[in-house]
Structures are given as structure tokens and as C-alpha cells.
Write a protein that holds these residues in place. Structure first.
Motif, PDB file in Angstrom:
ATOM      1  N   GLU A  15       0.834  -1.199   0.000  1.00 59.55           N
ATOM      2  CA  GLU A  15       0.000   0.000   0.000  1.00 59.55           C
ATOM      3  C   GLU A  15       0.874   1.256   0.000  1.00 59.55           C
ATOM      4  OE1 GLU A  15      -3.146   0.191   2.946  1.00 59.55           O
ATOM      5  OE2 GLU A  15      -3.070  -1.984   3.141  1.00 59.55           O
ATOM      6  N   ASP A  16       0.436   2.282  -0.707  1.00 61.25           N
ATOM      7  CA  ASP A  16       1.094   3.577  -0.587  1.00 61.25           C
ATOM      8  C   ASP A  16       0.873   4.044   0.847  1.00 61.25           C
ATOM      9  OD1 ASP A  16       1.780   3.533  -3.262  1.00 61.25           O
ATOM     10  OD2 ASP A  16       0.049   4.734  -3.880  1.00 61.25           O
ATOM     11  N   THR A  17       1.939   4.447   1.506  1.00 58.08           N
ATOM     12  CA  THR A  17       1.839   4.743   2.933  1.00 58.08           C
ATOM     13  C   THR A  17       2.612   6.001   3.284  1.00 58.08           C
ATOM     14  OG1 THR A  17       1.776   2.348   3.360  1.00 58.08           O
ATOM     15  CG2 THR A  17       2.214   3.771   5.240  1.00 58.08           C
ATOM     16  N   LEU A  18       1.979   6.882   4.028  1.00 60.34           N
ATOM     17  CA  LEU A  18       2.640   8.041   4.615  1.00 60.34           C
ATOM     18  C   LEU A  18       2.481   7.879   6.120  1.00 60.34           C
ATOM     19  CD1 LEU A  18       3.975  10.851   4.581  1.00 60.34           C
ATOM     20  CD2 LEU A  18       1.655  11.804   4.457  1.00 60.34           C
ATOM     21  N   ALA A  19       3.599   7.733   6.826  1.00 61.11           N
ATOM     22  CA  ALA A  19       3.567   7.557   8.275  1.00 61.11           C
ATOM     23  C   ALA A  19       4.303   8.716   8.928  1.00 61.11           C
ATOM     24  CB  ALA A  19       4.218   6.240   8.654  1.00 61.11           C
ATOM     25  N   ILE A  20       3.603   9.421   9.775  1.00 61.33           N
ATOM     26  CA  ILE A  20       4.197  10.542  10.493  1.00 61.33           C
ATOM     27  C   ILE A  20       4.155  10.195  11.977  1.00 61.33           C
ATOM     28  CG2 ILE A  20       4.036  12.990  11.030  1.00 61.33           C
ATOM     29  CD1 ILE A  20       2.596  13.306   8.287  1.00 61.33           C
ATOM     30  N   LEU A  21       5.327   9.999  12.549  1.00 67.80           N
ATOM     31  CA  LEU A  21       5.449   9.655  13.959  1.00 67.80           C
ATOM     32  C   LEU A  21       6.448  10.602  14.607  1.00 67.80           C
ATOM     33  CD1 LEU A  21       5.789   5.757  13.639  1.00 67.80           C
ATOM     34  CD2 LEU A  21       3.764   7.021  14.334  1.00 67.80           C
ATOM     35  N   PRO A  22       6.362  10.773  15.929  1.00 64.68           N
ATOM     36  CA  PRO A  22       7.315  11.662  16.605  1.00 64.68           C
ATOM     37  C   PRO A  22       8.723  11.068  16.619  1.00 64.68           C
ATOM     38  CG  PRO A  22       5.976  10.511  18.216  1.00 64.68           C
ATOM     39  CD  PRO A  22       5.414  10.184  16.854  1.00 64.68           C
ATOM     40  N   THR A  23       9.695  11.896  16.921  1.00 67.24           N
ATOM     41  CA  THR A  23      11.057  11.427  17.095  1.00 67.24           C
ATOM     42  C   THR A  23      11.047  10.325  18.146  1.00 67.24           C
ATOM     43  OG1 THR A  23      11.943  13.595  16.554  1.00 67.24           O
ATOM     44  CG2 THR A  23      13.386  12.116  17.795  1.00 67.24           C
ATOM     45  N   GLY A  24      11.700   9.228  17.831  1.00 69.20           N
ATOM     46  CA  GLY A  24      11.726   8.096  18.754  1.00 69.20           C
ATOM     47  C   GLY A  24      10.504   7.206  18.650  1.00 69.20           C
ATOM     48  N   GLY A  25       9.645   7.459  17.663  1.00 67.29           N
ATOM     49  CA  GLY A  25       8.417   6.687  17.514  1.00 67.29           C
ATOM     50  C   GLY A  25       8.591   5.367  16.786  1.00 67.29           C
ATOM     51  N   GLY A  26       9.780   5.116  16.258  1.00 65.46           N
ATOM     52  CA  GLY A  26      10.029   3.842  15.601  1.00 65.46           C
ATOM     53  C   GLY A  26       9.798   3.845  14.099  1.00 65.46           C
ATOM     54  N   LYS A  27      10.024   4.987  13.461  1.00 60.36           N
ATOM     55  CA  LYS A  27       9.791   5.084  12.016  1.00 60.36           C
ATOM     56  C   LYS A  27      10.726   4.175  11.212  1.00 60.36           C
ATOM     57  CE  LYS A  27      10.306   9.557  12.229  1.00 60.36           C
ATOM     58  NZ  LYS A  27      10.313   9.778  13.674  1.00 60.36           N
ATOM     59  N   SER A  28      11.976   4.076  11.602  1.00 58.54           N
ATOM     60  CA  SER A  28      12.944   3.277  10.841  1.00 58.54           C
ATOM     61  C   SER A  28      12.511   1.824  10.744  1.00 58.54           C
ATOM     62  CB  SER A  28      14.331   3.363  11.472  1.00 58.54           C
ATOM     63  OG  SER A  28      14.826   4.670  11.398  1.00 58.54           O
ATOM     64  N   LEU A  29      11.995   1.276  11.823  1.00 61.18           N
ATOM     65  CA  LEU A  29      11.525  -0.102  11.810  1.00 61.18           C
ATOM     66  C   LEU A  29      10.395  -0.279  10.797  1.00 61.18           C
ATOM     67  CD1 LEU A  29      11.590  -2.769  14.047  1.00 61.18           C
ATOM     68  CD2 LEU A  29       9.222  -2.022  13.912  1.00 61.18           C
ATOM     69  N   CYS A  30       9.621   0.782  10.574  1.00 60.23           N
ATOM     70  CA  CYS A  30       8.466   0.706   9.675  1.00 60.23           C
ATOM     71  C   CYS A  30       8.857   0.523   8.214  1.00 60.23           C
ATOM     72  CB  CYS A  30       7.583   1.941   9.850  1.00 60.23           C
ATOM     73  SG  CYS A  30       6.768   2.002  11.456  1.00 60.23           S
ATOM     74  N   PHE A  31      10.105   0.794   7.846  1.00 60.20           N
ATOM     75  CA  PHE A  31      10.542   0.451   6.492  1.00 60.20           C
ATOM     76  C   PHE A  31      11.557  -0.688   6.501  1.00 60.20           C
ATOM     77  CE2 PHE A  31      13.223   4.262   7.417  1.00 60.20           C
ATOM     78  CZ  PHE A  31      14.487   3.718   7.270  1.00 60.20           C
TER      79      PHE A  31
END
Length: 68
Positions: free
Chosen positions: A36-52
Motif C-alpha cells: 500500500e502507498d503509505t505516509l507515516a508521520i510519527l514523533p522522534t523516537g516513535g520507531g519510524k525506521s523499523l516501519c521500512f
């Protein structure tokens, strides 16, 4: 792992060493892993790197990530 296809949760535990996802991570990982096309906006330290990183391990083939 039992030799079958790995799951997001099994990779989270086996590779990253976490027992559970942070809020919103599981939904984001699932969306990315299913293409799916995905835009994820999370705070610093929210775990964004793991999401890709985790979906790259779930999907076959090569993954290219462009990150600022």
C-alpha cells in the motif's frame, strides 16, 4: 522460526529484539508489506525506521529506501 514464511512479529522478536510493536507500527508495517502507498508521520523516537526496515525483510527481492 519454524521454517515457514516469517511474520512481522517473529522478525520483530528475532532480528530487532522487541516483544511488541510501538503504537501504530504494526499497522504501518502491514500496509507497507502489502504494497500500500503509505505516509507515516510519527514523533522522534516513535520507531519510524523499523516501519521500512521490517517490511523490507518480509517482501521478496531488493528494497531501495530513500530517506533524508
Amino acid at each position: 522460526m519454524d521454517g515457514g514464511a516469517p511474520t512481522a512479529l517473529s522478525l520483530l522478536k528475532d532480528i530487532f529484539g522487541y516483544d511488541a510493536f510501538r503504537p501504530l507500527q504494526a499497522d504501518i508495517v502491514d500496509a507497507v508489506a502489502t504494497g500500500e502507498d503509505t505516509l507515516a508521520i510519527l514523533p522522534t523516537g516513535g520507531g519510524k525506521s523499523l516501519c521500512f526496515q521490517l517490511p523490507a525483510l518480509l517482501r521478496p527481492g531488493l528494497t531501495v529506501v530513500i530517506s533524508p
